[in-house]
Design a protein around this motif. Structure first.
Motif, short mmCIF file in Angstrom:
data_model
loop_
_atom_site.label_atom_id
_atom_site.label_comp_id
_atom_site.label_asym_id
_atom_site.label_seq_id
_atom_site.Cartn_x
_atom_site.Cartn_y
_atom_site.Cartn_z
N LEU A 1 0.86 -1.17 0.00
CA LEU A 1 0.00 0.00 0.00
C LEU A 1 0.91 1.24 0.00
O LEU A 1 1.68 1.44 0.93
N LEU A 2 0.81 2.00 -1.07
CA LEU A 2 1.63 3.21 -1.18
C LEU A 2 0.73 4.43 -1.25
O LEU A 2 -0.38 4.35 -1.79
N PHE A 3 1.19 5.53 -0.70
CA PHE A 3 0.35 6.73 -0.85
C PHE A 3 0.89 7.67 -1.92
O PHE A 3 0.22 8.61 -2.31
N ASP A 4 2.08 7.38 -2.44
CA ASP A 4 2.57 8.21 -3.54
C ASP A 4 3.78 7.55 -4.18
O ASP A 4 4.49 6.78 -3.54
N VAL A 5 3.97 7.83 -5.46
CA VAL A 5 5.20 7.44 -6.15
C VAL A 5 5.72 8.71 -6.81
O VAL A 5 5.00 9.34 -7.58
N GLN A 6 6.92 9.08 -6.44
CA GLN A 6 7.46 10.34 -6.95
C GLN A 6 8.61 10.04 -7.91
O GLN A 6 9.65 9.54 -7.51
N ARG A 7 8.40 10.36 -9.20
CA ARG A 7 9.48 10.16 -10.16
C ARG A 7 10.35 11.42 -10.22
O ARG A 7 9.95 12.47 -9.76
N PHE A 8 11.51 11.29 -10.82
CA PHE A 8 12.49 12.38 -10.85
C PHE A 8 12.65 13.01 -9.46
O PHE A 8 12.52 14.20 -9.25
N SER A 9 12.93 12.15 -8.51
CA SER A 9 13.15 12.60 -7.16
C SER A 9 14.67 12.74 -7.02
O SER A 9 15.40 11.81 -7.30
N ILE A 10 15.14 13.93 -6.63
CA ILE A 10 16.60 14.11 -6.62
C ILE A 10 17.14 14.47 -5.25
O ILE A 10 18.32 14.79 -5.11
N HIS A 11 16.30 14.39 -4.23
CA HIS A 11 16.80 14.71 -2.89
C HIS A 11 16.74 13.50 -1.96
O HIS A 11 16.84 13.64 -0.76
N ASP A 12 16.50 12.33 -2.50
CA ASP A 12 16.35 11.15 -1.64
C ASP A 12 17.37 10.08 -1.97
O ASP A 12 17.04 8.90 -2.06
N GLY A 13 18.60 10.49 -2.12
CA GLY A 13 19.66 9.54 -2.45
C GLY A 13 20.38 10.02 -3.69
O GLY A 13 20.03 11.07 -4.25
N PRO A 14 21.40 9.29 -4.11
CA PRO A 14 22.19 9.75 -5.26
C PRO A 14 21.40 9.74 -6.57
O PRO A 14 20.54 8.89 -6.78
N GLY A 15 21.73 10.68 -7.44
CA GLY A 15 21.20 10.67 -8.81
C GLY A 15 19.70 10.88 -8.91
O GLY A 15 19.06 11.38 -8.00
N ILE A 16 19.19 10.48 -10.07
CA ILE A 16 17.75 10.59 -10.34
C ILE A 16 17.09 9.33 -9.79
O ILE A 16 17.52 8.22 -10.08
N ARG A 17 16.02 9.50 -9.01
CA ARG A 17 15.42 8.36 -8.34
C ARG A 17 13.90 8.37 -8.47
O ARG A 17 13.29 9.40 -8.75
N THR A 18 13.33 7.19 -8.25
CA THR A 18 11.89 7.11 -8.04
C THR A 18 11.70 6.78 -6.57
O THR A 18 12.25 5.78 -6.08
N THR A 19 10.97 7.65 -5.88
CA THR A 19 10.77 7.41 -4.45
C THR A 19 9.39 6.79 -4.23
O THR A 19 8.38 7.30 -4.73
N LEU A 20 9.39 5.67 -3.50
CA LEU A 20 8.14 4.96 -3.22
C LEU A 20 7.73 5.29 -1.78
O LEU A 20 8.47 4.99 -0.84
N PHE A 21 6.58 5.90 -1.64
CA PHE A 21 6.12 6.26 -0.31
C PHE A 21 5.14 5.20 0.20
O PHE A 21 3.98 5.15 -0.25
N PHE A 22 5.64 4.34 1.09
CA PHE A 22 4.78 3.29 1.66
C PHE A 22 3.89 3.89 2.72
O PHE A 22 4.29 4.80 3.44
N LYS A 23 2.69 3.35 2.81
CA LYS A 23 1.73 3.93 3.76
C LYS A 23 1.74 3.14 5.06
O LYS A 23 1.79 1.91 5.07
#
Lengths: 888, 304
Positions: free
Chosen positions: B12-34
């Motif tokens: 169950l996720l409440f958001d998926v953020q593509r082109f996330s650049i502040h959550d680790g190295p490089g360009i990332r997809t951040t998965l927000f688990f609920k």
């Protein structure tokens, strides 16, 4: 245990993640060769000379130049043999014609009989003149010579490279022999018009009204193109500007002359080439045939026009010697004397030094612009063909890096002196006053080695010191491109201004080869104007000839959505009455698009034919490879490659509209097509809920939604294939592209609402980009949508505007993010991308206080422009583009 | 509900953020688990705390078209009063599907390992070229360890870099089994004192510290992060206590996060009784905190 001990204070300045990243990177390709130049450029002291030149250009007012028009008119009046009777008819004709131009400017179109009568008269004049093509070529060569003997020449302070692209500091030459008559209704107010005012003095104004326009109205391309229009209505559709725009009635456009050959052979060497060809033809058996006589006339016209350019250079030499004599500053005196020596040699003879090479190109470039209005005359792969001169001078100690940057800067500044002169309506479509001189750097050799050299860096540095709107800088990126060069590009891009734009070598070369371009030429591609890739030096690509509003196909299909707007649509298919499913709709859109393309291309054929028959450019023919060999004028198909560019505007709007209809009508069955059309025809008034639903709940192109992207790919495919089927009048194929300049605004202003949820009058999407603000899933999703289009179909360029907040791209980490985006996009098949990196607050302030931001340069389409030169709605669009940074 | 989700091996996720650049190295997809075990008073994703789906009504967006009211099979929506009868609502989501304004929203979307992998793979080429990857965030991603046990091997099969952002509040074994698949861990510490920790986050910090200790004994790369909450955890006492704690574990680095109060703008449509903190980031205070940690010999990094 292995905590991240790498992070120390110095790295933390950028971001913690950066430190980890550095640790994580594989060994970068060795950049030893370029480390020295990169470092020396970092520490280079900015040139005061360039600063002064920059300031004088930014402060200069925009003025109309009528010199070319005046001398050309003088010459042709001298040789004209019009009888009394014809003079009388022409006089009456002009009075009537003036009125209809004024009416056209108010969207009141000519009746069929008026068009026919006009055509009859023009045809009568041409018959009376009874001039052969070859004679006309010679006449124009002589007129060119007459002009170059007389046009004022002037050196401005601090300049090291001379040549005037116009007679003013920043000038907009007026071309009555082409389409300048369209300015007639507004010429009195042109210095005070609200958009892009350009000053003109009273004497010039009188001369235009009494002398120049009355002579050319019946001899210009605007007049002659009517002779070849298959469908008289096309002229009205063109003037209306809601379905398509044809640019070449204002002048031929968009090519890269063979400047390298001018450097190798000199103009005299080119003359010899023509002479040899002439001898060769004379040696042939049937040397007396009419066709051969035409070829000989053509080669004669080349000779005359080349002599004209040599004469022009001689005038410069004399002028520079005089200027040097009266110069009191000793340092400047020496500079001027040296320049006089240089123009004594070039462009007549082969260039020997770096400065000679630059000077040779610039005088030739100036001459090209005095011959005819040519939008987007580009420099090609400047860092490649100038390199031997640069290297030789550098090695001999003649040249330093500082001096080379300064000379390049002096050269580029000249390109910023020229403005295109648009009539008010055209300003909607081509806002930003770009003269679109493309300059390409970087790239790859046929053997796969990088083409990047020290000059590639220096070109960027010179641009960085000037930061003027012109020329356009384009960097070719290949797998072999050194990391340091990529990094340097990022550093320049990040300062705003949108340059250089980046091009994907692998994909573009592959696509060119698929379009019948020889591998050698495809590998040697450069960018013409904004983003049009193609073989330089040997092509006449007319890359900016046609823009078609493809979003209009849907409204044209339905009776309720056809906006008559004073037009007769009899040449288009009738509105459809029955559509059962989505397939039916696609077929109907395809049919409509086919017709629209066909009408626009016929119109363009008429214009190109009238250029070939009535307005040749012999000097340009001398410096486009193929023309001398084929003994054929460049407008007549003399070049080796002869495509014509045809752009689609509104790709995103059409794809989004189609998908919205499929969803609402055929899948969800929320309402019938008729009901939907009714709502769209009413501009969604009273149905805001439905519009919101479409905007919020139905995926859009640019969101990486496979279904919409598939529709967009289909639209791109049918457009490209329909365009490519047709041949132009020069024997080349039409060549499809997706870059729009600001035609998306021009068309948008005249386009009713669309099923995509776009309101009436709103801008269409620009280039190959999604609609502004509708790309809510961030840059990677947008790039994926675009990369899903089949690049092999697109032979005339596309433009993706990508905006990033300056905050996101700070420091080395920002470089890594940008390079990751670019390489990621290119590895998926993306072909071009350009960045607007600017804080929206700055733009909002600039809109309020234009005087404080005279030098603010922003990216528009495939070109950059001063923010202040934009239409108000284009300013808003640029602000909006930078606001929607739905990322990070 | 959570256990059910785990049985089906869906997340169950409440958001998926593509082109996330502040959550680790490089360009990332951040998965927000609920779902999260803590209830931090400053939590910047208040919509992530509950581990079940939620229906929210954003009055600010509502145009009162009543499409949702009509569409609701349970008649649980009253647009006149802008209220949802949560006793009647069974979270079927029809209202959210028909709402033209995105005013009715279901927080929490279910994903199978494959469907989430597909989303992550969309940006693979950007990870590859920027040395980026995916980031597991939340909420607390590790609470959905059963799902991750299936999902992460698939991610690693594609050679994607994995970063975990975690608060550390769960049984060690949940994280332990996933460690081979995680390349980098951002491990959050909030307050050193257990009682204070409970006051502000609803739980004491023993488990968190125990897990951290375990983590230091693995080969996994990690970085301690601390959100600097003005007046709450930037006190001299807490800085000193935190330093001691890290010294004991042999950790020399800390990454400080700046406080941001944007979460308060989400409160009006969320259920529960979260209260705004009415605190603001203060640059001087933040710099002082950085300095304090440095004076105690830690290497401090932060985002500029």
């Amino acid at each position: 245990m292995n905590p991240t001990t790498l992070i120390d204070k110095s790295n933390s300045k950028i971001s913690n993640t950066n430190a980890i990243l550095k640790n994580d990177l594989k060994a970068l390709p060795k950049d030893q060769n370029f480390a020295e130049i990169y470092n020396s450029l970092q520490n280079l002291i900015p040139s005061i000379r360039l600063k002064n030149i920059r300031n004088s250009l930014i402060d200069a007012k925009y003025e109309i130049c009528i010199e070319k028009a005046r001398y050309m008119t003088e010459y042709f009046k001298k040789i004209s043999k019009v009888g009394f009777f014809q003079k009388l008819i022409e006089k009456i004709h002009y009075i009537v014609y003036k009125k209809s131009v004024v009416k056209i400017s108010k969207d009141i179109y000519q009746k069929k009989w008026q068009i026919k009568l006009n055509r009859k008269l023009i045809s009568y004049y041409r018959r009376k003149e009874n001039n052969s093509k070859g004679q006309i070529q010679i006449d124009f060569a002589n007129a060119f010579k007459y002009t170059l003997e007389k046009v004022p020449i002037k050196i401005f302070s601090d300049e090291l490279i001379v040549g005037n692209l116009s007679s003013k500091r920043i000038g907009a030459p007026l071309h009555p022999d082409l389409g300048a008559l369209m300015l007639l209704p507004e010429i009195e107010e042109i210095s005070s018009r609200s958009r892009n005012p350009i000053s003109i003095n009273k004497e010039e104004l009188e001369s235009l009204k009494n002398d120049i326009f009355p002579f050319w109205f019946s001899r210009s391309i605007l007049a002659n193109m009517n002779l070849y229009m298959k469908n008289p209505e096309t002229f009205n559709m063109l003037m209306n500007g809601s379905l398509f725009v044809l640019t070449q009635f204002s002048g031929i456009s968009h090519l890269t002359p063979n400047y390298p050959e001018v450097l190798h052979l000199g103009i005299r060497g080119i003359m010899e080439k023509a002479e040899n060809k002439r001898k060769f033809i004379l040696d042939q058996k049937d040397a007396k045939s009419e066709e051969i006589q035409e070829s000989l006339n053509f080669l004669e016209s080349i000779k005359i026009s080349c002599e004209a350019v040599i004469l022009y250079a001689n005038r410069w030499q004399k002028y520079l010697i005089e200027t040097a004599q009266s110069e009191t500053n000793e340092v400047r005196k020496i500079e001027l004397e040296k320049m006089a020596e240089i123009v004594k040699r070039v462009p007549e003879h082969p260039a020997k030094t770096f400065q000679e090479a630059l000077q040779s190109i610039m005088l030739t470039h100036a001459a090209v612009h005095y011959e005819s209005f040519q939008h987007g005359v580009s420099f090609g792969r400047l860092d490649q063909y100038l390199y031997p001169y640069f290297k030789k001078d550098l090695d001999s100690g003649e040249l330093t890096i500082e001096k080379a940057v300064e000379l390049l800067g002096c050269f580029f500044a000249k390109a910023a002196e020229l403005l295109p002169l648009f009539f008010d309506k055209a300003t909607d479509y081509f806002s930003g006053l770009s003269s679109a001189s493309g300059t390409t750097i970087g790239g790859v050799e046929e053997d796969g080695k990088t083409s990047v050299n020290e000059l590639s860096f220096l070109v960027l540095k010179a641009y960085d010191q000037l930061r003027l709107r012109q020329p356009n800088f384009h960097a070719r990126i290949h797998e072999s491109t050194p990391t340091l060069f990529r990094t340097y590009c990022m550093e320049i891009i990040k300062k705003g201004g949108g340059m250089p734009a980046l091009f994907n070598d692998e994909k573009i070369i592959e696509s060119q080869i698929q379009h019948h371009v020889a591998k050698k030429d495809a590998t040697n591609y450069s960018i013409v104007g904004c983003s049009e890739w193609g073989s330089p030096y040997n092509s006449f690509p007319a890359a900016g000839a046609i823009f078609i509003n493809i979003a209009s196909t849907i409204p044209l299909l339905f009776k309720s959505l056809r906006n008559v707007n004073g037009l007769n649509f009899s040449s288009l298919p009738q509105p459809i009455t029955t559509i059962h499913d989505f397939k039916d709709l696609q077929v109907a859109v395809w049919d409509m698009l086919k017709e629209l393309i066909s009408i626009a291309l016929d119109g363009n054929d008429a214009i190109e034919t009238s250029h070939a028959n009535h307005r040749p450019t012999p000097f340009l023919s001398a410096i486009v490879d193929g023309c001398i060999n084929n003994a054929k004028e460049v407008n007549d198909g003399g070049a080796i490659y002869n495509p014509t560019g045809c752009q689609a505007t509104g790709l995103a709007d059409l794809a989004d509209s189609l998908y919205a209809i499929e969803q609402l009508v055929f899948l969800e069955k929320k309402l019938t097509l008729e009901e939907l059309n009714g709502i769209v025809a009413n501009n969604f008034s009273g149905n805001e809920t439905l519009r919101k639903y479409i905007l919020n709940r139905i995926p859009k192109y640019g969101e990486n939604d496979l279904k919409v992207d598939e529709i967009a790919s289909w639209v791109a495919e049918i457009f490209c294939n329909e365009v490519k089927k047709k041949k132009n009048s020069r024997g080349g194929y039409y060549s499809p592209g997706f870059w729009t300049m600001t035609t998306h605004q021009g068309f948008g202003k005249r386009q009713g609402a669309l099923p995509s949820g776009r309101m009436s009058g709103d801008s269409l999407a620009n280039g190959v980009s999604p609609k502004n603000g509708w790309d809510k899933k961030g840059p990677t999703a947008t790039m994926n949508s675009i990369a899903s289009l089949d690049g092999n179909l697109i032979s005339n360029g596309y433009v993706l505007n990508q905006k990033l907040s300056p905050n996101f791209v700070k420091g080395d980490f920002g470089n890594q993010i940008m390079l990751g985006l670019i390489d990621g996009f290119f590895s998926k098949g993306g072909m071009q991308v350009q960045f607007n990196i600017i804080d929206p607050e700055v733009l909002i302030d600039a809109k309020k206080n234009p005087d404080q931001y005279k030098d603010l340069v922003v990216r528009i389409s495939g070109y950059s422009a001063y923010f202040n030169d934009l239409t108000e709605s284009m300013k808003d669009e640029i602000i909006e583009r930078t606001m929607h940074c739905s990322c990070g | 509900m959570q256990s059910l989700a785990n049985q089906l091996k869906t997340a169950l996720l409440f958001d998926v953020q593509r082109f996330s650049i502040h959550d680790g190295p490089g360009i990332r997809t951040t998965l927000f688990f609920k779902g999260c075990g803590l209830r931090c008073a400053w939590c910047h994703n208040p919509d992530s705390q509950i581990h079940t789906k939620e229906l929210v009504h954003r009055v600010d967006r509502c145009s009162e078209c009543r499409t949702c009211e009509v569409a609701c099979p349970k008649k649980a929506i009253n647009i006149t009063t802008h209220t949802i009868n949560h006793d009647l609502c069974d979270l079927c989501g029809i209202c959210a599907e028909v709402c033209p304004e995105l005013s009715m929203q279901i927080l929490g979307l279910e994903y199978t390992p494959q469907s989430l992998l597909d989303i992550c793979m969309q940006d693979f080429s950007y990870y590859e070229n920027s040395k980026g990857g995916i980031t597991l965030s939340g909420g607390e991603a590790i609470l959905q360890h059963d799902f991750l046990e299936d999902f992460l091997p698939m991610i690693k099969n594609n050679s994607i870099h994995v970063t975990l952002e975690t608060a550390g509040f769960y049984p060690w074994k949940f994280l332990e089994k996933l460690l081979p698949y995680i390349d980098l861990i951002y491990y959050d510490l909030k307050i050193a004192d257990p009682e204070e920790h409970k006051n502000y986050t609803s739980k004491k910090n023993e488990v968190i510290l125990e897990n951290l200790k375990n983590l230091t004994q693995t080969n996994n790369e990690f970085l301690i992060r601390m959100p600097v909450i003005p007046e709450i955890n930037n006190t001299k006492e807490n800085v000193l206590a935190t330093v001691k704690l890290l010294n004991n574990l042999g950790v020399n680095d800390i990454f400080l996060l700046k406080y941001n109060n944007l979460w308060e703008s989400k409160l009006f449509y969320l259920s529960g009784n979260r209260k705004p903190l009415n605190l603001k980031y203060n640059a001087q205070q933040f710099d002082a905190t950085v300095q304090a940690f440095e004076e105690y010999g830690l290497r401090v990094s932060f985002e500029h």
